[in-house]
Design a protein around this motif. Structure first.
Motif, PDB file in Angstrom:
ATOM      1  N   ARG A 157      26.957 -12.594 -20.996  1.00  0.00           N
ATOM      2  CA  ARG A 157      27.789 -11.437 -20.633  1.00  0.00           C
ATOM      3  C   ARG A 157      27.784 -10.446 -21.792  1.00  0.00           C
ATOM      4  O   ARG A 157      27.910 -10.837 -22.966  1.00  0.00           O
ATOM      5  CB  ARG A 157      29.224 -11.884 -20.335  1.00  0.00           C
ATOM      6  CG  ARG A 157      30.077 -10.796 -19.678  1.00  0.00           C
ATOM      7  CD  ARG A 157      31.387 -11.364 -19.157  1.00  0.00           C
ATOM      8  NE  ARG A 157      32.128 -10.364 -18.410  1.00  0.00           N
ATOM      9  CZ  ARG A 157      31.940 -10.062 -17.143  1.00  0.00           C
ATOM     10  NH1 ARG A 157      30.994 -10.716 -16.460  1.00  0.00           N
ATOM     11  NH2 ARG A 157      32.655  -9.139 -16.535  1.00  0.00           N
ATOM     12  N   ARG A 159      29.022  -6.475 -23.404  1.00  0.00           N
ATOM     13  CA  ARG A 159      29.968  -5.358 -23.373  1.00  0.00           C
ATOM     14  C   ARG A 159      29.245  -4.097 -23.833  1.00  0.00           C
ATOM     15  O   ARG A 159      28.497  -4.115 -24.818  1.00  0.00           O
ATOM     16  CB  ARG A 159      31.160  -5.626 -24.294  1.00  0.00           C
ATOM     17  CG  ARG A 159      32.187  -4.470 -24.308  1.00  0.00           C
ATOM     18  CD  ARG A 159      33.357  -4.767 -25.224  1.00  0.00           C
ATOM     19  NE  ARG A 159      34.154  -5.889 -24.740  1.00  0.00           N
ATOM     20  CZ  ARG A 159      34.224  -7.079 -25.336  1.00  0.00           C
ATOM     21  NH1 ARG A 159      33.551  -7.292 -26.472  1.00  0.00           N
ATOM     22  NH2 ARG A 159      34.965  -8.058 -24.843  1.00  0.00           N
ATOM     23  N   ASN A 161      29.385   0.005 -25.087  1.00  0.00           N
ATOM     24  CA  ASN A 161      30.218   1.022 -25.732  1.00  0.00           C
ATOM     25  C   ASN A 161      29.388   2.265 -26.005  1.00  0.00           C
ATOM     26  O   ASN A 161      28.166   2.179 -26.216  1.00  0.00           O
ATOM     27  CB  ASN A 161      30.800   0.496 -27.058  1.00  0.00           C
ATOM     28  CG  ASN A 161      31.808  -0.608 -26.840  1.00  0.00           C
ATOM     29  OD1 ASN A 161      32.868  -0.396 -26.273  1.00  0.00           O
ATOM     30  ND2 ASN A 161      31.467  -1.819 -27.271  1.00  0.00           N
ATOM     31  N   ARG A 174      30.101   0.499 -15.650  1.00  0.00           N
ATOM     32  CA  ARG A 174      30.239  -0.957 -15.829  1.00  0.00           C
ATOM     33  C   ARG A 174      30.329  -1.215 -17.335  1.00  0.00           C
ATOM     34  O   ARG A 174      29.311  -1.251 -18.027  1.00  0.00           O
ATOM     35  CB  ARG A 174      29.043  -1.695 -15.234  1.00  0.00           C
ATOM     36  CG  ARG A 174      28.808  -1.403 -13.759  1.00  0.00           C
ATOM     37  CD  ARG A 174      27.494  -1.996 -13.289  1.00  0.00           C
ATOM     38  NE  ARG A 174      27.533  -3.458 -13.242  1.00  0.00           N
ATOM     39  CZ  ARG A 174      26.477  -4.214 -12.981  1.00  0.00           C
ATOM     40  NH1 ARG A 174      25.295  -3.661 -12.784  1.00  0.00           N
ATOM     41  NH2 ARG A 174      26.587  -5.530 -12.947  1.00  0.00           N
ATOM     42  N   SER A 175      31.552  -1.389 -17.852  1.00  0.00           N
ATOM     43  CA  SER A 175      31.696  -1.596 -19.286  1.00  0.00           C
ATOM     44  C   SER A 175      31.309  -3.011 -19.697  1.00  0.00           C
ATOM     45  O   SER A 175      31.009  -3.255 -20.861  1.00  0.00           O
ATOM     46  CB  SER A 175      33.141  -1.310 -19.719  1.00  0.00           C
ATOM     47  OG  SER A 175      34.036  -2.164 -19.029  1.00  0.00           O
ATOM     48  N   GLU A 176      31.295  -3.952 -18.738  1.00  0.00           N
ATOM     49  CA  GLU A 176      30.836  -5.311 -19.010  1.00  0.00           C
ATOM     50  C   GLU A 176      29.923  -5.755 -17.868  1.00  0.00           C
ATOM     51  O   GLU A 176      30.204  -5.466 -16.694  1.00  0.00           O
ATOM     52  CB  GLU A 176      32.011  -6.283 -19.146  1.00  0.00           C
ATOM     53  CG  GLU A 176      32.848  -6.073 -20.398  1.00  0.00           C
ATOM     54  CD  GLU A 176      33.860  -7.191 -20.600  1.00  0.00           C
ATOM     55  OE1 GLU A 176      33.797  -8.187 -19.841  1.00  0.00           O
ATOM     56  OE2 GLU A 176      34.695  -7.070 -21.522  1.00  0.00           O
ATOM     57  N   GLU A 178      27.302  -9.194 -16.500  1.00  0.00           N
ATOM     58  CA  GLU A 178      26.832 -10.576 -16.657  1.00  0.00           C
ATOM     59  C   GLU A 178      25.429 -10.665 -16.089  1.00  0.00           C
ATOM     60  O   GLU A 178      25.190 -10.236 -14.947  1.00  0.00           O
ATOM     61  CB  GLU A 178      27.771 -11.537 -15.938  1.00  0.00           C
ATOM     62  CG  GLU A 178      27.430 -13.012 -16.165  1.00  0.00           C
ATOM     63  CD  GLU A 178      28.488 -13.922 -15.578  1.00  0.00           C
ATOM     64  OE1 GLU A 178      29.471 -14.206 -16.271  1.00  0.00           O
ATOM     65  OE2 GLU A 178      28.309 -14.329 -14.402  1.00  0.00           O
ATOM     66  N   THR A 211      26.760  -5.444 -26.735  1.00  0.00           N
ATOM     67  CA  THR A 211      27.237  -6.543 -27.578  1.00  0.00           C
ATOM     68  C   THR A 211      27.389  -7.813 -26.744  1.00  0.00           C
ATOM     69  O   THR A 211      28.146  -7.812 -25.755  1.00  0.00           O
ATOM     70  CB  THR A 211      28.591  -6.188 -28.208  1.00  0.00           C
ATOM     71  OG1 THR A 211      28.487  -4.952 -28.909  1.00  0.00           O
ATOM     72  CG2 THR A 211      29.060  -7.277 -29.157  1.00  0.00           C
ATOM     73  N   ILE A 213      29.103 -10.942 -25.688  1.00  0.00           N
ATOM     74  CA  ILE A 213      30.505 -11.315 -25.900  1.00  0.00           C
ATOM     75  C   ILE A 213      30.615 -12.623 -26.680  1.00  0.00           C
ATOM     76  O   ILE A 213      31.522 -12.797 -27.507  1.00  0.00           O
ATOM     77  CB  ILE A 213      31.235 -11.401 -24.548  1.00  0.00           C
ATOM     78  CG1 ILE A 213      31.309  -9.994 -23.917  1.00  0.00           C
ATOM     79  CG2 ILE A 213      32.644 -11.991 -24.696  1.00  0.00           C
ATOM     80  CD1 ILE A 213      31.970  -9.943 -22.583  1.00  0.00           C
TER      81      ILE A 213
END
Length: 530
Positions: A157, A159, A161, A174-176, A178, A211, A213
């Motif tokens: 998963r 993240r 930015n 979609r900030s996160e 999978e 990044t 997670i």
């Protein structure tokens, strides 16, 4: 279904939005248009918007005032494609075109040859970004597409930015995400700079970071450029729309755009039975973004009436921008004239006036007139005495025993004052001037005269008119040649920065105003050259 919308901004600060659904949309003053706009600065049929095969084009219908896109005038009857976000100026109106994308976020495809891609060997994933592909005006929006590829053997998963621009300018759908092993996921960044004066124009380096997670230390980033265009707009207001003849009035102006804006004030007399003399600052002045300024004007009649009934006259105070669009706002002003004495007083005073006239003539014959003093100039000041072309400067002076003052700039008479009192001043428009400019001030009284000379310096403005890179796209980790060329009128030296990631052999420390250089190197990351 609408394929886009048109936002129309009016001079009084209001705006209106029109949905675009027809294949052809006409704009003009006539009620027969698809979008009728009741303003005299538009032609009856001014412009058309045509949408066909997913492409929208704008055409000017050979109008007097023209049609402008981002400050550039369109050739008559030549369609110009619109991509969304353009600022359109017609007459005294500003319009923003927005393109509707039926599927703005899914699906997307990022061709390898059209992306800025960055991969780190020690990590098990890759990050790529495509876009944005054009410059936008504040208030418009544009998208960039992100792709993350999971090259590991386990589901992870991530993240996302965005940094490098104000937070409110960007939104990630979609900030996160999978991602399964050996799969990829896509996301869309929507860029929308605020339509405010502090949204400074220019190229912004945007950094997108992915990044993991579970392992934040393995984050990787890619960079892209967001180019924000300037937009122009201004407001003007008076303390009131009724003023008294001979009294001063105040004009308030406000630069509502994001770039410096030159403005000029003028007046238009709308009366046939009287000539009004309107005094306004007649030299263009420049307002910084969001700057406000208050200017003072005065109106008086060419001939003063001492007897009669009150009357009202009408004039327009006009503000016009000095950019290519020539945006114009007129304000209607009503001038009240109230003579100090009523009509009947003229007859009552006629006998007394005649008697006084006789006494004055007799007194004048009895008095010996002293010999008039010679005119004299006690000082001439130039502030500042060194300017860049286009910047105003003020010439002021003090005189005595003078009936008329004449000012010559570079041998040409530019100002005459028939009532100089003890001094005066004049603001010089330096557009078109360069080098050492001589001035001569002449004070006259009858057949006598006095002269005084001085000079000021006008330098050429510094600018960069061309900066090109060939080719505009390079391939990572492959040896290749790029050619840089530029033209910077008015510059003494120029420098290039941003080549550290391309070649260990850097160019010369500086160059002249114009140069062309070729460099061989291996790009190790995306390049931002300045």
């Amino acid at each position: 279904m609408a394929y886009g919308r048109l936002d129309v901004f009016f001079p009084d600060g209001g705006f209106k939005t029109y949905a675009l659904t027809d294949k052809t949309t006409s704009i003009g003053r006539s009620t027969g248009n698809s979008i009728p706009l009741d303003t005299t600065t538009l032609s009856r049929y001014h412009a058309t918007l045509t949408h066909e095969n997913g492409v929208t084009v704008l055409a000017d219908l050979d109008t007097v005032n023209g049609t402008f896109i981002d400050g550039m005038r369109l050739p008559a009857n030549q369609p110009h494609p619109l991509l969304g976000g353009e600022e359109i100026t017609i007459g005294d109106l500003r319009l923003i075109y927005h393109f509707y994308d039926d599927a703005p976020t899914r699906p997307i495809s990022i061709p390898d040859e059209a992306t800025q891609r960055m991969e780190q060997a020690e990590t098990a994933f890759a990050l790529a970004i495509d876009g944005p592909n054009q410059a936008i005006s504040p208030g418009a929006h544009i998208n960039a597409h992100i792709r993350i590829t999971n090259k590991s053997d386990q589901t992870r998963r991530f993240r996302l930015n965005v940094n490098g621009i104000p937070k409110e300018w960007a939104r990630i759908d979609r900030s996160e995400v999978e991602i399964a092993p050996d799969k990829h996921a896509d996301a869309v960044i929507s860029f929308r700079p605020r339509r405010r004066s502090d949204s400074a124009p220019g190229a912004y380096s945007v950094q997108v970071t992915a990044t993991p997670i579970d392992e934040p230390a393995l984050a990787i980033s890619v960079n892209t450029l967001l180019t924000v265009l300037p937009y122009n707009g201004f407001g003007i207001a008076l303390d009131g729309d009724h003023i008294d003849m001979g009294a001063s009035f105040r004009v308030h102006v406000h630069n509502q755009g994001s770039a410096p804006l030159p403005l000029r004030l003028s007046a238009r007399d709308l009366n046939d039975d009287i000539d009004l003399i309107v005094t306004l600052p007649d030299t263009p002045f420049v307002l910084a973004p969001d700057q406000r300024m208050t200017l003072t004007g005065e109106v008086k009649a060419q001939r003063t009436r001492f007897f009669g009934d009150p009357r009202a006259y009408t004039l327009d105070v006009i503000a016009r921008s000095g950019d290519a669009a020539g945006f114009t706002i007129p304000l209607r002003v009503h001038v009240r004239e109230k003579p100090p004495l009523p009509t009947w007083a003229a007859f009552a005073l006629s006998g007394l006036t005649l008697a006084l006239a006789v006494l004055v003539v007799i007194g004048a014959l009895l008095l010996l007139r002293p010999a008039p003093a010679d005119p004299a100039i006690s000082g001439v000041q130039i502030m500042p005495n060194v300017v860049t072309s286009g910047e105003p400067l003020t010439i002021s002076w003090q005189v005595s025993a003078t009936e008329r003052v004449r000012l010559l700039i570079d041998g040409s008479e530019v100002y005459v004052d028939a009532e100089p009192n003890n001094g005066g001043s004049f603001t010089v428009d330096t557009n078109g001037l360069s080098g050492t400019i001589p001035i001569t001030l002449i004070a006259e009284a009858g057949s006598q005269r006095a002269e005084q000379s001085a000079a000021f310096e006008v330098s050429a403005p510094l600018s960069i008119t061309s900066f090109e890179v060939d080719p505009p796209r390079v391939v990572l980790y492959v040896a290749q040649t790029i050619t840089l060329s530029w033209i910077a009128p008015g510059a003494q030296t120029t420098r290039i920065s941003g080549l550290e990631g391309f070649s260990d052999t850097l160019p010369d420390a500086s160059y002249g105003a114009n140069a062309t250089i070729a460099l061989v190197g291996i790009p190790r990351s995306s390049l931002t050259l300045t």
